[in-house]
Design a protein around this motif. Structure first.
Motif, PDB file in Angstrom:
ATOM      1  N   ASN A 152      47.746  56.975  47.463  1.00 66.27           N
ATOM      2  CA  ASN A 152      49.130  56.399  47.796  1.00 66.27           C
ATOM      3  C   ASN A 152      49.668  57.462  49.234  1.00 66.27           C
ATOM      4  OD1 ASN A 152      49.977  54.947  45.724  1.00 66.27           O
ATOM      5  ND2 ASN A 152      49.844  56.675  44.229  1.00 66.27           N
ATOM      6  N   LEU A 166      48.868  50.649  40.316  1.00 65.64           N
ATOM      7  CA  LEU A 166      49.759  50.253  39.269  1.00 65.64           C
ATOM      8  C   LEU A 166      49.554  48.755  39.047  1.00 65.64           C
ATOM      9  CD1 LEU A 166      53.057  51.572  40.462  1.00 65.64           C
ATOM     10  CD2 LEU A 166      51.728  52.498  38.905  1.00 65.64           C
ATOM     11  N   ARG A 182      52.544  46.992  37.000  1.00 57.95           N
ATOM     12  CA  ARG A 182      53.837  46.726  37.667  1.00 57.95           C
ATOM     13  C   ARG A 182      54.096  45.113  37.867  1.00 57.95           C
ATOM     14  NH1 ARG A 182      55.014  47.724  43.828  1.00 57.95           N
ATOM     15  NH2 ARG A 182      56.962  47.634  44.073  1.00 57.95           N
ATOM     16  N   ASN A 203      50.451  52.008  45.707  1.00 60.27           N
ATOM     17  CA  ASN A 203      50.912  51.379  44.676  1.00 60.27           C
ATOM     18  C   ASN A 203      49.749  50.305  44.066  1.00 60.27           C
ATOM     19  OD1 ASN A 203      53.544  52.544  45.040  1.00 60.27           O
ATOM     20  ND2 ASN A 203      54.236  50.507  46.268  1.00 60.27           N
ATOM     21  N   ALA A 208      51.223  48.814  50.070  1.00 58.47           N
ATOM     22  CA  ALA A 208      52.303  49.091  50.324  1.00 58.47           C
ATOM     23  C   ALA A 208      52.613  49.384  51.938  1.00 58.47           C
ATOM     24  CB  ALA A 208      53.336  50.163  49.694  1.00 58.47           C
TER      25      ALA A 208
END
Length: 81
Positions: free
Chosen positions: A53, A15, A19, A12, A78
């Motif tokens: 990812n 992003l 995001r 993530n 994450a």
């Protein structure tokens, strides 16, 4: 002595800047990479900047850095959850 610095970014983080900027900020991963390149140049370090990812791809980079790198910085993203 090897002068490669590995900076590995987990899920993530691609992003960043898109995001939830109110939570994670407006700076993109590309901007962070540019800043890291500049700092590494100041210290005569070769930068390996990587984002994935997929956990396995990050592990592959860690294994490469064991024999090839001077240091590793990991922002697990994450994977810390």
């Amino acid at each position: 002595m090897n002068n490669k610095l590995y900076i590995l970014n987990g899920p993530n983080l691609n992003l960043l800047g898109k995001r939830e900027p109110e939570k994670y900020g407006n700076m993109s991963l590309d901007k962070i990479r540019s800043m890291c390149i500049e700092k590494c140049n100041n210290y005569k370090l070769d930068l390996i900047f990587f984002q994935s990812n997929f956990e396995g791809k990050l592990i592959d980079q860690i294994h490469e850095a064991i024999d090839d790198g001077h240091g590793i910085i990991i922002n697990a993203g994450a994977l810390t959850h």
